[in-house]
Design an enzyme around this catalytic site. Structure first.
Site, PDB file in Angstrom:
ATOM      1  N   ARG A   9      -3.397  -6.647   2.480  1.00 45.07           N
ATOM      2  CA  ARG A   9      -3.266  -5.683   3.559  1.00 45.07           C
ATOM      3  C   ARG A   9      -1.879  -5.784   4.208  1.00 45.07           C
ATOM      4  NH1 ARG A   9      -3.425  -5.753   9.197  1.00 45.07           N
ATOM      5  NH2 ARG A   9      -3.595  -8.005   9.087  1.00 45.07           N
ATOM      6  N   GLU A  62     -19.747   2.500  -3.325  1.00 45.21           N
ATOM      7  CA  GLU A  62     -18.803   1.983  -4.308  1.00 45.21           C
ATOM      8  C   GLU A  62     -19.397   1.928  -5.711  1.00 45.21           C
ATOM      9  OE1 GLU A  62     -19.444   0.631  -1.351  1.00 45.21           O
ATOM     10  OE2 GLU A  62     -17.544   0.677  -0.260  1.00 45.21           O
ATOM     11  N   ARG A 116       0.828  -1.212   0.000  1.00 42.62           N
ATOM     12  CA  ARG A 116       0.000   0.000   0.000  1.00 42.62           C
ATOM     13  C   ARG A 116       0.863   1.263   0.000  1.00 42.62           C
ATOM     14  NH1 ARG A 116      -3.755  -0.392   4.882  1.00 42.62           N
ATOM     15  NH2 ARG A 116      -2.364  -2.010   5.628  1.00 42.62           N
TER      16      ARG A 116
HETATM   17  C1  LIG Z   1     -19.505  -1.725   1.414  1.00 41.06           C
HETATM   18  C2  LIG Z   1     -18.477  -1.360   2.394  1.00 41.06           C
HETATM   19  N1  LIG Z   1     -17.598  -0.394   2.081  1.00 41.06           N
HETATM   20  C3  LIG Z   1     -16.640  -0.067   2.956  1.00 41.06           C
HETATM   21  C4  LIG Z   1     -16.545  -0.696   4.162  1.00 41.06           C
HETATM   22  C5  LIG Z   1     -15.436  -0.344   5.122  1.00 41.06           C
HETATM   23  N2  LIG Z   1     -15.987   0.303   6.304  1.00 41.06           N
HETATM   24  C6  LIG Z   1     -16.159  -0.355   7.461  1.00 41.06           C
HETATM   25  S1  LIG Z   1     -16.885   0.584   8.619  1.00 41.06           S
HETATM   26  C7  LIG Z   1     -16.935   1.929   7.594  1.00 41.06           C
HETATM   27  C8  LIG Z   1     -17.493   3.224   8.067  1.00 41.06           C
HETATM   28  C9  LIG Z   1     -18.799   3.008   8.703  1.00 41.06           C
HETATM   29  O1  LIG Z   1     -19.400   4.182   9.126  1.00 41.06           O
HETATM   30  P1  LIG Z   1     -20.745   4.061   9.919  1.00 41.06           P
HETATM   31  O2  LIG Z   1     -21.701   3.216   9.142  1.00 41.06           O
HETATM   32  O3  LIG Z   1     -21.189   5.421  10.259  1.00 41.06           O
HETATM   33  O4  LIG Z   1     -20.343   3.214  11.192  1.00 41.06           O
HETATM   34  P2  LIG Z   1     -19.926   3.721  12.651  1.00 41.06           P
HETATM   35  O5  LIG Z   1     -19.611   5.172  12.594  1.00 41.06           O
HETATM   36  O6  LIG Z   1     -21.109   3.459  13.495  1.00 41.06           O
HETATM   37  O7  LIG Z   1     -18.766   2.874  13.047  1.00 41.06           O
HETATM   38  C10 LIG Z   1     -16.404   1.608   6.352  1.00 41.06           C
HETATM   39  C11 LIG Z   1     -16.302   2.530   5.225  1.00 41.06           C
HETATM   40  C12 LIG Z   1     -17.481  -1.711   4.441  1.00 41.06           C
HETATM   41  N3  LIG Z   1     -17.450  -2.415   5.584  1.00 41.06           N
HETATM   42  N4  LIG Z   1     -18.442  -2.013   3.556  1.00 41.06           N
END
Ligand SMILES: Cc1ncc(C[n+]2csc(CCOP(=O)(O)OP(=O)(O)O)c2C)c(N)n1
Ligand SMILES: [Mg+2]
Lengths: 278, 320
Positions: free
Chosen positions: B169, B60, B12
């Site tokens: 990763r 996405e 990365r």
């Molecule tokens: C489709 C998808 N894209 C990206 C992710 C990576 N990801 C995990 S948590 C997150 C942010 C989540 O934000 P939110 O739904 O507000 O959760 P919280 O703040 O409650 O942790 C992302 C982008 C994922 N899990 N699924």
């Protein structure tokens, strides 16, 4: 509307504190995980598992049980801790989170964990799962209810709105969504990444009854769940204003603790703030 | 087996470095993220070029079709997210908006495969190579280490057309024998040998090299081929290796039923009948765990490559 006793609220606060201690410990021991969104979701999850949901830990697949789906699957440490505290599986198993061979996966796995109703982790799909369950309940003339928690970040996902539109179209009054409105997502504050406001108006426009509450205040949480149950002919969404990392000072509002385990020193401080190890 | 001694580096970081350089050199570079800019390291580019970076949130599908719109307007687009969300979740957007109209979009996916570790099956996509390989017009690249990731990013930026580039990763061992002349579509021989060819891709290339060293002790002289472009497959290098050595083992951190090994098997079946064996993840989803433990559990170690080699050598002997 029944007023909830001080005793009940006291009990829920106590359970929530236990869940917070356990989940921080689990993530610390795993060395990875998502403390921020787990801590913001804890109070709503505690209210669900220790008051609202009609479930039987001895019979997790009882047909008439209420269902809970954690669409923001990364917050599962809070869910696992609540399930263990409710007796779905042994408390000791919590220490196996994210380890090879564990029933407690990094994201919820409905085939592995007793009490987990849907496999989630890729964001934005849980509300649709809940709609399927709510439609099935209607089809089978059963009276159980379905609760789905979504992250505010999940409101970015197109599918969340596909689901929102269909839930009101099908008049799913047995479905209640909770938006964990902690104002943050992975990369930072929602308002900088993808602004969601006016969020309540959006859900209203999609045909939902909207309730806005303080997601850390049990009197408001319980009142909202009562209200949701009484709304007929449409689904209800509870927009719960929360604080990401709630309960651990240095995790509160900290983007860094969205998806990072505390180190040893941070763990000890967190335990001190939460009143000692579980 | 010991690759502990090898220097490990982050693919990365090298991707971020290449992207930043490209941003400085070329005004036509535009970068898209989907609420994972800090994890996929497009944040490095975003910091210097905020006006050319767009973080669309957890959306996405939107990202992929926006990428196509940018490309249709003359931009060279890098769209980056985790492999699970950059392929399966958006397959139709890639198919219709990007691959079919041959848009100049580079999908750079991190966190592929089981080395993701703790996040578990939902995040450990093991079928992304298959999905992207199935698409007409798509080029599929899987660099073997961090320096090669840098070279591959530079190369795909110069190529016009859709590309899927995959990395993991975890930090990966840096391979000394990888040269600076990365060519899209060309497999490279990292180690010569006449008895068997070990074809690796991604993180498995270093394991092939370790296996080859061990095999020498048994008197088996293994050639190691780095198949860093999976589509188009370097048929010439593949068939030459099969004919020269008479036996082939493939190794990939991907479902063994539909990945690079499957592509190689099909080609060999039609063009060069030699004993072959595929090392990879069986037809199952992954799970949470420590990356190294998972690599062992799912059969992705140098020992597994050695075992597979013994198998093809036995069969090769029998056939002679
Ligand atoms: C489709 C998808 N894209 C990206 C992710 C990576 N990801 C995990 S948590 C997150 C942010 C989540 O934000 P939110 O739904 O507000 O959760 P919280 O703040 O409650 O942790 C992302 C982008 C994922 N899990 N699924
Ligand atoms: Mg959030």
């Amino acid at each position: 509307m029944p007023k909830h006793s001080r005793e009940l609220i006291g009990k829920l606060e106590h359970e929530a504190l236990k869940i917070r201690r356990r989940l921080v410990r689990m993530i610390y021991q795993a060395g990875s995980g998502h403390p921020g969104g787990s801590l913001s979701a804890t109070d709503v999850i505690a209210a669900l598992y220790f008051h609202v949901l009609n479930v039987d830990p001895k019979d997790p697949s009882w047909v008439d049980r209420d269902r809970f789906v954690l669409s923001k699957g990364h917050a599962c440490p809070a869910w696992y801790a609540a399930l263990a505290e409710r007796g779905f599986f042994p408390i000791e198993e919590l220490d196996t989170l994210r380890k090879t061979g564990s029933r407690l996966q990094g994201h919820p796995d409905m085939r592995k964990t007793p009490g987990v109703e849907a496999s989630t982790g890729s964001e934005g799909q849980g509300l649709s799962n809940g709609i399927g369950m709510a439609l099935a309940a209607k089809l089978d003339r059963r009276s159980y209810r379905i609760y789905v928690m979504v992250g505010d970040g999940e409101n970015d996902c197109g599918q969340t709105w596909e689901a929102a539109m269909s839930a009101s179209f099908y008049k799913l009054d047995n479905l209640c969504a909770i938006v964990d409105r902690n104002l943050m997502q992975l990369d930072g504050p929602t308002k900088h990444i993808m602004s969601l406001e006016p969020l309540a108006d959006k859900w209203k426009a999609f045909g939902w009854k909207v309730l806005e509450i303080d997601g850390h205040n049990f009197a408001e949480i319980l009142k909202a769940f009562d209200k949701a149950e009484s709304v007929k002919g449409k689904p209800t969404v509870i927009i719960a204003r929360t604080l990401k990392g709630k309960g651990v000072s240095f995790m509160e509002g900290a983007v860094a603790f969205h998806g990072k385990a505390p180190n040893e020193e941070e763990y000890e401080q967190a335990m001190t703030e939460l009143g000692g190890e579980p | 087996m010991n690759y502990g001694a090898w220097k490990k580096e982050s693919q990365r970081d090298f991707w971020a470095k290449a992207l930043l350089e490209l941003g400085r050199e070329r005004k036509d570079i535009v970068v898209l993220s989907a609420d994972l800019s800090t994890s996929v390291k497009t944040s490095v580019f975003a910091k210097e070029f905020p006006e050319r970076h767009f973080n669309v949130g957890i959306a996405e599908q939107n990202m992929m079709s926006i990428a196509a719109g940018f490309a249709a307007s003359g931009k060279t687009v890098f769209a980056s997210t985790f492999a699970a969300f950059g392929t399966g979740r958006v397959y139709d957007q890639i198919r219709q908006s990007i691959a079919y109209p041959e848009m100049n979009v580079k999908i750079v996916a991190t966190h592929a495969g089981i080395t993701v570790g703790g996040d578990g099956a939902t995040h450990q996509i093991v079928e992304d190579i298959a999905l992207m390989r199935a698409l007409p017009n798509m080029t599929v690249v899987v660099p073997a280490d961090a320096p090669e990731t840098y070279l591959a990013i530079r190369a795909v930026a110069d190529y016009i057309g859709p590309v899927y580039l995959r990395m993991g990763r975890a930090d990966v061992p840096t391979i000394a024998s990888i040269q600076d002349d990365f060519k899209l579509g060309k497999a490279t021989v990292l180690r010569d040998g006449d008895d068997v060819t070990l074809i690796g891709t991604g993180v498995m290339v270093s394991r092939c090299l370790v296996a080859a060293d061990e095999l020498t002790k048994e008197g088996i002289d293994a050639r190691v081929l780095n198949m860093s472009t999976i589509k188009p497959l370097d048929r010439e290098a593949l068939i030459k290796a099969a004919r020269d050595t008479g036996a082939v083992v493939t190794a990939e951190e991907h479902s063994v039923t539909v990945g690079m090994g499957a592509a190689v098997a099909m080609d060999l079946a039609e063009n060069a009948h030699v004993p072959m064996k595929r090392v990879g993840i069986p037809d199952v989803f992954g799970e949470s765990g420590d990356s190294d433990e998972l690599m062992e559990k799912y059969g992705l170690t140098a020992e597994n490559i050695i075992e597979a080699t013994h198998d093809v050598m036995r069969r090769k002997g029998g056939a002679l």
